[in-house]
Design a protein around this motif. Structure first.
Motif, PDB file in Angstrom:
ATOM      1  N   SER A  69     -10.280  -0.565  -6.903  1.00 49.98           N
ATOM      2  CA  SER A  69     -10.319   0.888  -6.688  1.00 49.98           C
ATOM      3  C   SER A  69     -11.590   1.470  -7.277  1.00 49.98           C
ATOM      4  CB  SER A  69      -9.115   1.555  -7.348  1.00 49.98           C
ATOM      5  OG  SER A  69      -7.937   0.990  -6.870  1.00 49.98           O
ATOM      6  N   LYS A 117       0.850  -1.192   0.000  1.00 60.20           N
ATOM      7  CA  LYS A 117       0.000   0.000   0.000  1.00 60.20           C
ATOM      8  C   LYS A 117       0.885   1.240   0.000  1.00 60.20           C
ATOM      9  CE  LYS A 117      -3.660  -2.508   0.495  1.00 60.20           C
ATOM     10  NZ  LYS A 117      -3.790  -3.315  -0.663  1.00 60.20           N
ATOM     11  N   ASP A 118       0.470   2.260  -0.719  1.00 62.11           N
ATOM     12  CA  ASP A 118       1.199   3.517  -0.785  1.00 62.11           C
ATOM     13  C   ASP A 118       0.627   4.463   0.262  1.00 62.11           C
ATOM     14  OD1 ASP A 118       2.634   5.752  -1.412  1.00 62.11           O
ATOM     15  OD2 ASP A 118       2.109   5.772  -3.542  1.00 62.11           O
ATOM     16  N   LEU A 119       1.290   4.554   1.409  1.00 59.79           N
ATOM     17  CA  LEU A 119       0.796   5.391   2.494  1.00 59.79           C
ATOM     18  C   LEU A 119       1.024   6.872   2.226  1.00 59.79           C
ATOM     19  CD1 LEU A 119       2.011   3.263   5.525  1.00 59.79           C
ATOM     20  CD2 LEU A 119      -0.255   3.324   4.491  1.00 59.79           C
ATOM     21  N   PRO A 142      -2.086   7.854  -0.919  1.00 60.92           N
ATOM     22  CA  PRO A 142      -3.176   6.861  -0.977  1.00 60.92           C
ATOM     23  C   PRO A 142      -4.199   7.155  -2.064  1.00 60.92           C
ATOM     24  CG  PRO A 142      -3.440   8.277   0.923  1.00 60.92           C
ATOM     25  CD  PRO A 142      -2.117   8.634   0.299  1.00 60.92           C
ATOM     26  N   PRO A 163      -2.621   5.261  -6.005  1.00 57.04           N
ATOM     27  CA  PRO A 163      -1.769   4.077  -5.891  1.00 57.04           C
ATOM     28  C   PRO A 163      -1.421   3.479  -7.261  1.00 57.04           C
ATOM     29  CG  PRO A 163      -4.015   3.487  -5.416  1.00 57.04           C
ATOM     30  CD  PRO A 163      -3.988   4.986  -5.624  1.00 57.04           C
ATOM     31  N   THR A 213      -1.475   0.477  -7.917  1.00 51.69           N
ATOM     32  CA  THR A 213      -2.366  -0.660  -8.171  1.00 51.69           C
ATOM     33  C   THR A 213      -3.452  -0.316  -9.186  1.00 51.69           C
ATOM     34  OG1 THR A 213      -3.611  -0.042  -6.195  1.00 51.69           O
ATOM     35  CG2 THR A 213      -2.013  -1.834  -5.974  1.00 51.69           C
TER      36      THR A 213
END
Length: 141
Positions: free
Chosen positions: A45, A19-21, A24, A27, A29
């Motif tokens: 998403s 996960k890209d903190l 967010p 991302p 993904t």
């Protein structure tokens, strides 16, 4: 390679992707999901599903980027391998950095401070972020 195999690989990659903190709202993904949708992978998403609807600020270049990709399962194999190599950190293992790269003599703590800041950033309030921004603009030496 069949379409179901490609879909299984993309599903596995999406489940393993970190996960890209820090960002967010954007991302990586989503990009992976976009490549996987033509093979039957359902997007997780919510913004990916809404991206097909044009927004008032959308121009012709963004509309073209929303269209589904036209590739065969065989053409997806190098893409899947590239994603797996990123997940496994193959390049960091194959080409390790020397300790001197991350500790330059001009500012040895720079990268340590940068990583601390990146780890703190998602938990900061708006006010804390503004105060830190102002601190960076003032020279304390």
């Amino acid at each position: 390679m069949s379409q179901s195999t490609v879909a299984k690989h993309y599903t596995r990659i999406l489940s393993l992707w970190p996960k890209d903190l820090l960002r967010p709202h954007a991302p990586f993904t989503r990009t992976i999901e976009r490549r996987a949708v033509p093979y039957g992978v359902t997007p997780v998403s919510p913004l990916l599903e809404d991206s097909s609807k044009p927004t008032p600020t959308t121009d012709k270049t963004t509309d073209a980027s929303v269209r589904p990709l036209r590739t065969t399962p065989q053409q997806e194999l190098p893409q899947i391998n590239a994603l797996y190599s990123l997940l496994e950190n193959r390049y960091a293992k194959k080409y390790p950095l020397s300790p001197g790269v991350l500790k330059p003599s001009s500012n040895p703590e720079h990268y340590d401070r940068l990583m601390e800041e990146i780890e703190r950033a998602p938990r900061k309030s708006w006010w804390q972020a503004k105060v830190d921004e102002w601190k960076m603009k003032i020279r304390w030496q």
